[in-house]
Design a protein around this motif. Structure first.
Motif: not given
Length: 346
Positions: A271, A273-274, A307
């Motif tokens: 959680i 990469w975004q 993710e």
């Protein structure tokens, strides 16, 4: 997404993730956004994406308020926070008073994105680590992107307790027990030779202010998350994690120049990469693919992303392996690691 919609979205999502209080708080804050004062003015004028997929403005404010409660700065606010019960009117009054009284500190907290360093996300890393160890039989060279305080660089020192079986050290002081669906991972010995991480703004477990931030972004009515985080911090004091400060792309380009022989290089992010800029994502992916082209059976490369994706529930677990360049959708996991659906290849 509008600012009000972002708060209302958190008011819906937080109870689904086990925090009724955060649902109550975010719902009330959504109706306070027209209030006067510099904090509200700043949020109303916020540039860019205010949602959880962007700058997470609601969670920045909620973390700032919780921090005031944890360190005793706002006793009136603490009186209406868990474990105490309160009604909407009392909570609304206390929140507005705290925002007005502690404006300077809250403004400073709004400057930085939330960093929970959610320890239960190691559930998925442990499962994949067992699978990789069974497949490759090699020690691990760990590289974590978006590592925060480096708590999840210690996954091999934690235990994954599943029905009738434990993965990890028998004497582990931190044990994770998710709701598990699917076959069990293989039992395989795990040895880590080196563990490194990178974060744009890493938090130090030696800094009281940074530790306060870690605790403040955990939701007030979830003391179990606080207990796990405190246990991971204690573990990290014993084995200090190596987390570099900076953009993930140049760091990864540098550390991937050579893949160590006789080890599996294991890159992972959970959680995170975004939140990377598009250029950072592209450079990281290019660096990993280039390193994968140099991977061998005796120096393999694995890239795990846990993710958010376009599926539900939870987050996807995507594993890419070299030298064969195989991509596997190996499972799905709750954003806070409460459950895991394990779907490894046969």
């Amino acid at each position: 997404m509008t600012l009000r919609d972002a708060f209302l979205r958190q008011a819906t999502v937080c109870p689904q993730l086990g925090s009724p209080f955060m649902g109550q708080l975010c719902g009330l804050l959504a109706d306070m956004l027209d209030s006067p004062g510099p904090v509200f003015e700043r949020m109303r004028a916020w540039p860019g994406d205010v949602s959880a997929a962007g700058h997470s403005v609601p969670l920045r404010l909620c973390g700032a308020l919780h921090g005031l409660v944890i360190d005793g700065t706002a006793p009136e606010l603490a009186a209406v926070y868990p474990p105490n019960q309160t009604d909407d009117d009392a909570l609304r009054r206390a929140v507005l008073a705290a925002i007005s009284t502690h404006e300077t500190r809250i403004q400073a907290w709004l400057d930085n994105a939330p960093q929970t360093n959610e320890v239960r996300r190691s559930t998925g890393i442990i499962a994949v680590g067992q699978w990789l160890s069974n497949r490759c039989g090699l020690p691990f060279n760990l590289l974590e992107l978006g590592a925060s305080a480096g708590l999840n660089l210690q996954w091999d020192r934690m235990a994954l307790d599943l029905p009738d079986v434990r993965f990890g050290p028998d004497d582990a002081t931190l044990r994770l027990s998710p709701d598990w669906t699917g076959p069990l991972p293989p039992q395989a010995p795990v040895h880590v030779t080196r563990r490194r991480g990178v974060d744009l703004s890493p938090l130090s477990i030696a800094d009281e202010g940074d530790v306060l931030r870690l605790r403040a972004y955990l939701w007030p009515d979830q003391p179990d998350r606080r207990a796990r985080t405190d246990a991971a911090i204690k573990l990290a004091h014993k084995h200090k994690p190596e987390v570099a400060a900076g953009d993930a792309a140049p760091w990864l380009e540098r550390v991937l120049q050579d893949l160590p022989e006789g080890e599996i290089t294991f890159i992972y992010h959970t959680i995170a990469w975004q939140y990377f800029p598009q250029e950072t994502k592209e450079r990281c992916a290019a660096a990993i693919v280039a390193a994968g082209a140099r991977a061998t059976e005796n120096a393999p490369l694995a890239w795990l992303g846990i993710e958010a994706d376009d599926q539900k529930p939870g987050a996807g677990m995507c594993l890419r392996l070299w030298p064969d360049d195989v991509t596997l959708n190996i499972g799905r996991m709750d954003f806070h690691g409460r459950w895991l659906i394990w779907t490894p290849p046969s």
